[in-house]
Motif scaffolding. Structure first.
Motif, PDB file in Angstrom:
ATOM      1  N   GLU A 119       8.317   1.423  -1.782  1.00 27.14           N
ATOM      2  CA  GLU A 119       7.747   2.604  -1.364  1.00 27.14           C
ATOM      3  C   GLU A 119       8.075   3.672  -0.401  1.00 27.14           C
ATOM      4  OE1 GLU A 119       4.442   2.666  -3.914  1.00 27.14           O
ATOM      5  OE2 GLU A 119       5.974   2.993  -6.146  1.00 27.14           O
ATOM      6  N   SER A 120       7.117   2.228   1.202  1.00 26.64           N
ATOM      7  CA  SER A 120       7.243   2.223   2.851  1.00 26.64           C
ATOM      8  C   SER A 120       7.826   2.540   2.974  1.00 26.64           C
ATOM      9  CB  SER A 120       6.119   1.382   2.707  1.00 26.64           C
ATOM     10  OG  SER A 120       4.334   1.385   1.799  1.00 26.64           O
ATOM     11  N   HIS A 121       8.919   1.713   3.293  1.00 30.28           N
ATOM     12  CA  HIS A 121       9.637   2.032   3.881  1.00 30.28           C
ATOM     13  C   HIS A 121      12.067   2.110   3.234  1.00 30.28           C
ATOM     14  CE1 HIS A 121       7.569   0.529   7.020  1.00 30.28           C
ATOM     15  NE2 HIS A 121       7.185  -0.879   5.877  1.00 30.28           N
ATOM     16  N   PRO A 122      12.059   3.256   2.627  1.00 27.21           N
ATOM     17  CA  PRO A 122      12.943   3.293   1.928  1.00 27.21           C
ATOM     18  C   PRO A 122      14.222   2.298   2.033  1.00 27.21           C
ATOM     19  CG  PRO A 122      11.929   5.376   2.116  1.00 27.21           C
ATOM     20  CD  PRO A 122      11.136   4.012   2.968  1.00 27.21           C
ATOM     21  N   THR A 123      14.701   3.167   3.218  1.00 29.36           N
ATOM     22  CA  THR A 123      15.947   2.559   3.745  1.00 29.36           C
ATOM     23  C   THR A 123      15.873   1.414   4.485  1.00 29.36           C
ATOM     24  OG1 THR A 123      15.478   3.538   5.670  1.00 29.36           O
ATOM     25  CG2 THR A 123      16.143   4.708   3.786  1.00 29.36           C
ATOM     26  N   LEU A 124      14.717   0.233   4.241  1.00 32.19           N
ATOM     27  CA  LEU A 124      15.082  -1.024   4.830  1.00 32.19           C
ATOM     28  C   LEU A 124      15.343  -2.105   3.468  1.00 32.19           C
ATOM     29  CD1 LEU A 124      11.740  -1.661   6.948  1.00 32.19           C
ATOM     30  CD2 LEU A 124      14.345  -0.980   7.735  1.00 32.19           C
ATOM     31  N   ILE A 125      15.976  -2.739   3.927  1.00 37.84           N
ATOM     32  CA  ILE A 125      16.815  -3.757   3.044  1.00 37.84           C
ATOM     33  C   ILE A 125      15.970  -4.755   2.686  1.00 37.84           C
ATOM     34  CG2 ILE A 125      18.516  -5.071   2.335  1.00 37.84           C
ATOM     35  CD1 ILE A 125      19.901  -3.685   4.910  1.00 37.84           C
ATOM     36  N   ILE A 126      15.187  -5.071   2.176  1.00 32.43           N
ATOM     37  CA  ILE A 126      14.350  -5.500   1.776  1.00 32.43           C
ATOM     38  C   ILE A 126      14.796  -6.730   0.606  1.00 32.43           C
ATOM     39  CG2 ILE A 126      12.249  -6.357   0.285  1.00 32.43           C
ATOM     40  CD1 ILE A 126      11.385  -3.154   1.043  1.00 32.43           C
ATOM     41  N   SER A 127      14.777  -8.187   0.859  1.00 36.39           N
ATOM     42  CA  SER A 127      15.049  -9.496  -0.432  1.00 36.39           C
ATOM     43  C   SER A 127      14.371  -8.591  -1.831  1.00 36.39           C
ATOM     44  CB  SER A 127      14.216 -10.720   0.394  1.00 36.39           C
ATOM     45  OG  SER A 127      15.260 -10.824   2.127  1.00 36.39           O
ATOM     46  N   PHE A 157      11.561 -15.708  -0.939  1.00 32.52           N
ATOM     47  CA  PHE A 157      10.983 -14.337  -0.886  1.00 32.52           C
ATOM     48  C   PHE A 157      10.182 -14.049  -0.102  1.00 32.52           C
ATOM     49  CE2 PHE A 157       8.524 -10.941  -2.544  1.00 32.52           C
ATOM     50  CZ  PHE A 157       9.044  -9.917  -2.442  1.00 32.52           C
ATOM     51  N   LEU A 158       9.409 -14.691   0.092  1.00 32.60           N
ATOM     52  CA  LEU A 158       8.067 -14.165   0.808  1.00 32.60           C
ATOM     53  C   LEU A 158       8.384 -14.710   2.597  1.00 32.60           C
ATOM     54  CD1 LEU A 158       5.006 -15.458  -1.235  1.00 32.60           C
ATOM     55  CD2 LEU A 158       5.608 -12.999  -0.716  1.00 32.60           C
ATOM     56  N   ASN A 159       8.352 -15.709   2.920  1.00 34.35           N
ATOM     57  CA  ASN A 159       9.467 -16.281   3.506  1.00 34.35           C
ATOM     58  C   ASN A 159      10.491 -15.416   4.403  1.00 34.35           C
ATOM     59  OD1 ASN A 159       8.405 -18.371   5.024  1.00 34.35           O
ATOM     60  ND2 ASN A 159       8.969 -19.287   3.058  1.00 34.35           N
ATOM     61  N   LYS A 160      11.734 -14.849   3.481  1.00 33.92           N
ATOM     62  CA  LYS A 160      12.485 -13.216   3.939  1.00 33.92           C
ATOM     63  C   LYS A 160      11.262 -12.397   4.591  1.00 33.92           C
ATOM     64  CE  LYS A 160      16.952 -14.744   3.370  1.00 33.92           C
ATOM     65  NZ  LYS A 160      17.853 -15.244   4.235  1.00 33.92           N
ATOM     66  N   ILE A 161      10.359 -11.809   3.954  1.00 36.04           N
ATOM     67  CA  ILE A 161       9.535 -10.655   4.509  1.00 36.04           C
ATOM     68  C   ILE A 161       8.775 -11.017   5.708  1.00 36.04           C
ATOM     69  CG2 ILE A 161       7.621  -9.271   4.062  1.00 36.04           C
ATOM     70  CD1 ILE A 161       8.408  -9.870   1.260  1.00 36.04           C
ATOM     71  N   SER A 162       7.873 -12.628   5.970  1.00 35.54           N
ATOM     72  CA  SER A 162       7.267 -13.043   7.262  1.00 35.54           C
ATOM     73  C   SER A 162       8.759 -13.527   8.467  1.00 35.54           C
ATOM     74  CB  SER A 162       6.715 -13.960   6.869  1.00 35.54           C
ATOM     75  OG  SER A 162       8.143 -14.932   6.878  1.00 35.54           O
ATOM     76  N   GLU A 163       9.863 -12.785   8.056  1.00 37.32           N
ATOM     77  CA  GLU A 163      11.117 -13.264   8.985  1.00 37.32           C
ATOM     78  C   GLU A 163      11.337 -11.989   9.481  1.00 37.32           C
ATOM     79  OE1 GLU A 163      13.503 -15.101   7.794  1.00 37.32           O
ATOM     80  OE2 GLU A 163      12.358 -17.784   7.960  1.00 37.32           O
ATOM     81  N   HIS A 164      10.978 -10.519   9.036  1.00 38.39           N
ATOM     82  CA  HIS A 164      11.492  -9.568   8.866  1.00 38.39           C
ATOM     83  C   HIS A 164      10.578  -9.007   9.805  1.00 38.39           C
ATOM     84  CE1 HIS A 164      12.593  -5.162   8.049  1.00 38.39           C
ATOM     85  NE2 HIS A 164      13.836  -5.397   7.781  1.00 38.39           N
ATOM     86  N   PRO A 165      11.616  -8.006  11.423  1.00 40.72           N
ATOM     87  CA  PRO A 165      10.282  -7.966  12.018  1.00 40.72           C
ATOM     88  C   PRO A 165       9.652  -6.197  11.662  1.00 40.72           C
ATOM     89  CG  PRO A 165      12.681  -7.006  12.395  1.00 40.72           C
ATOM     90  CD  PRO A 165      12.495  -7.845  11.240  1.00 40.72           C
ATOM     91  N   THR A 166       9.443  -5.578  10.468  1.00 45.52           N
ATOM     92  CA  THR A 166       9.000  -4.778  10.388  1.00 45.52           C
ATOM     93  C   THR A 166       7.845  -5.135   9.535  1.00 45.52           C
ATOM     94  OG1 THR A 166      10.442  -3.015  11.206  1.00 45.52           O
ATOM     95  CG2 THR A 166       8.766  -1.986   9.129  1.00 45.52           C
ATOM     96  N   LEU A 167       8.296  -5.176   7.854  1.00 48.32           N
ATOM     97  CA  LEU A 167       7.963  -6.052   7.002  1.00 48.32           C
ATOM     98  C   LEU A 167       6.437  -7.005   6.694  1.00 48.32           C
ATOM     99  CD1 LEU A 167      10.534  -5.960   4.732  1.00 48.32           C
ATOM    100  CD2 LEU A 167       9.691  -3.870   5.208  1.00 48.32           C
ATOM    101  N   THR A 168       7.250  -7.427   7.869  1.00 48.32           N
ATOM    102  CA  THR A 168       6.125  -8.633   8.209  1.00 48.32           C
ATOM    103  C   THR A 168       4.689  -7.961   8.874  1.00 48.32           C
ATOM    104  OG1 THR A 168       5.998 -10.918   9.075  1.00 48.32           O
ATOM    105  CG2 THR A 168       6.502  -9.185  10.768  1.00 48.32           C
ATOM    106  N   TYR A 169       4.779  -7.261   9.161  1.00 49.17           N
ATOM    107  CA  TYR A 169       3.733  -6.171   9.742  1.00 49.17           C
ATOM    108  C   TYR A 169       2.663  -5.972   8.398  1.00 49.17           C
ATOM    109  CZ  TYR A 169       4.380  -8.351  13.531  1.00 49.17           C
ATOM    110  OH  TYR A 169       4.771  -9.848  14.607  1.00 49.17           O
ATOM    111  N   SER A 170       3.478  -5.577   7.547  1.00 49.61           N
ATOM    112  CA  SER A 170       2.453  -4.173   6.331  1.00 49.61           C
ATOM    113  C   SER A 170       1.411  -4.928   5.778  1.00 49.61           C
ATOM    114  CB  SER A 170       3.393  -4.258   5.500  1.00 49.61           C
ATOM    115  OG  SER A 170       2.866  -4.177   4.073  1.00 49.61           O
ATOM    116  N   GLN A 171       0.786  -3.442   5.775  1.00 47.71           N
ATOM    117  CA  GLN A 171      -0.015  -4.315   5.472  1.00 47.71           C
ATOM    118  C   GLN A 171      -0.815  -4.318   4.157  1.00 47.71           C
ATOM    119  OE1 GLN A 171      -3.632  -3.918   6.884  1.00 47.71           O
ATOM    120  NE2 GLN A 171      -2.199  -4.251   8.607  1.00 47.71           N
ATOM    121  N   HIS A 172       0.159  -3.657   3.346  1.00 44.53           N
ATOM    122  CA  HIS A 172       0.558  -4.448   1.818  1.00 44.53           C
ATOM    123  C   HIS A 172       0.740  -5.753   2.036  1.00 44.53           C
ATOM    124  CE1 HIS A 172       1.376   0.173   0.844  1.00 44.53           C
ATOM    125  NE2 HIS A 172       1.453  -0.084  -0.027  1.00 44.53           N
TER     126      HIS A 172
END
Length: 420
Positions: A119-127, A157-172
């Motif tokens: 919802e916060s990043h609709p055009t980022l490719i989330i694992s 899944f979580l480690n993929k997010i942690s390595e993403h330059p934008t998603l890793t800093y998400s407050q969620h």
């Protein structure tokens, strides 16, 4: 956890059943086959394609967030049975209140996280998370193999997010890793009517269609459609081969004993018949390890990117919907049949949103393709290495048998010549 299988609870109320969607089992056994390359095997060739130790250390040196998913636990209540997992986070980031956190999460919490990120990043490719739970496997929902397969997928899944330059800093994402409980936060998501409104607008935009889509996004769409077909075929064929190999293994279990029983009737052939039985048994064990490796390593890698392809298609659709909505509002503004001032603000907002969506997707596309090639290359090279090891081991078994049989007549002949 104990090996006891917990029966699935069909009494879960519908809301929770929709939210608590389980992973599909990639394999029935998650233990990797032990044993390294054969002494003379070119198996070590696979290491030539991997990062050397210095590269790995340099990569780890820039990481400041380490996440582990482990220690699954079964919970039984009056209305449901579910599994929670321990999520341990270690970090040096200043925005975290401590350097280490330990929380427990169930699968629907992971679903919540991914939904908020989308919802916060609709055009980022989330694992992707692996598929929703399927009814045909419900009786095996809580066995240890299933749980460990799911645990590995959630960890990845979580480690993929942690390595993403934008998603890793998400407050969620931070909230997911640190909050003791998420139930109150999960209730703060968009309501049913809000989600329904988004769906209606998306359908309307898809029917209306997008005009003048930039060529780079058309090329992305063509690529992912072609990629989806190819990797989908590879995934299905690989799984079919594994099923057939398992059937072959069942035949081998009957094949070896047939020679052993035959040997009891043929004294003159007893030794070679028992030798064949032994070879069949050994090759059966090697084949079982080989098939298990394919189930544990190659199938999950292929299947993950089958799901990734669908994720990218959804991202492209969302980008097109934003453009279609912008074009519709802009056309209405040009028609001068509506409140110009209000509509101009909407058009300006959509224009900015479209630009942000385009930039986000363009930036994420290269990163996703790079990860795709790295992951699949590693999986394919490892599978190739295991193929070599498997066939060399089976070859060595049969060569040893042949050498023993050739040596026996020579020894008998030598013994006969030495007799008086």
């Amino acid at each position: 956890m104990s090996g006891q299988t917990v029966p699935a609870d069909f009494s879960e109320h519908m809301l929770d059943l929709d939210e608590d969607e389980d992973l599909e089992v990639f394999s029935k056994n998650t233990s990797l086959a032990d044993g390294g390359p054969m002494p003379n095997s070119p198996g070590s060739m696979v290491n030539q394609y991997r990062l050397d130790e210095d590269d790995v250390e340099r990569h780890l040196g820039v990481r400041d967030l380490f996440i582990t998913v482990d220690k699954p636990e079964s919970h039984v209540t009056a209305i449901e049975t579910f599994i929670t997992y321990r999520v341990v986070t270690k970090t040096t980031r200043s925005e975290f209140d401590a350097s280490e956190f330990e929380v427990r999460r169930r699968y629907q919490d992971f679903v919540w996280l991914r939904s908020r990120l989308e919802e916060s990043h609709p055009t980022l490719i989330i694992s992707p998370l692996p598929e929703k739970f399927v009814m045909k496997g419900m009786v095996e929902r809580f066995n240890d193999d299933f749980i460990q397969t799911r645990r590995k997928a959630l960890d990845r899944f979580l480690n993929k997010i942690s390595e993403h330059p934008t998603l890793t800093y998400s407050q969620h994402f931070k909230l997911f890793l640190t909050a003791e409980e998420l139930s109150s936060h999960r209730k703060q998501g968009p309501g049913f009517l809000s989600r329904m409104g988004e769906t209606v607008r998306a359908v309307a935009n898809s029917v209306r269609g997008v005009k003048g889509r930039p060529e780079e996004f058309t090329l992305m769409q063509e690529y992912v459609d072609d990629f989806s077909n190819k990797i989908g075929s590879a995934d299905k064929i690989t799984q079919r081969i594994i099923r057939e190999q398992r059937e072959y293994l069942e035949e081998l279990k009957q094949y070896g004993p047939a020679y052993t029983q035959w040997a009891d009737l043929e004294e003159a052939l007893a030794e070679p018949l028992r030798g064949v039985a032994s070879c069949v048994e050994q090759c059966g064990k090697e084949t079982e390890e080989h098939v298990q490796h394919l189930s544990d390593a190659l199938v999950p890698a292929l299947h993950e990117y089958v799901l990734c392809a669908e994720t990218v298609k959804a991202v492209l659709r969302r980008r097109d919907n934003i453009q279609a909505e912008f074009q519709a509002k802009n056309e209405a503004l040009m028609s001068r049949k509506v409140d110009q001032e209000v509509l101009q603000d909407e058009v300006d907002s959509l224009s900015e949103r479209l630009e942000e969506a385009n930039n986000a997707l363009k930036g994420d596309w290269g990163r996703w393709q790079s990860g795709l090639r790295t992951d699949l290359r590693s999986a394919l090279l490892t599978a190739s290495d295991k193929n070599i090891q498997h066939y060399e081991k089976c070859l060595a078994v049969w060569e040893s048998f042949l050498l023993s049989q050739r040596a026996q007549p020579a020894a008998e002949q030598s013994h006969g010549q030495g007799s008086p």
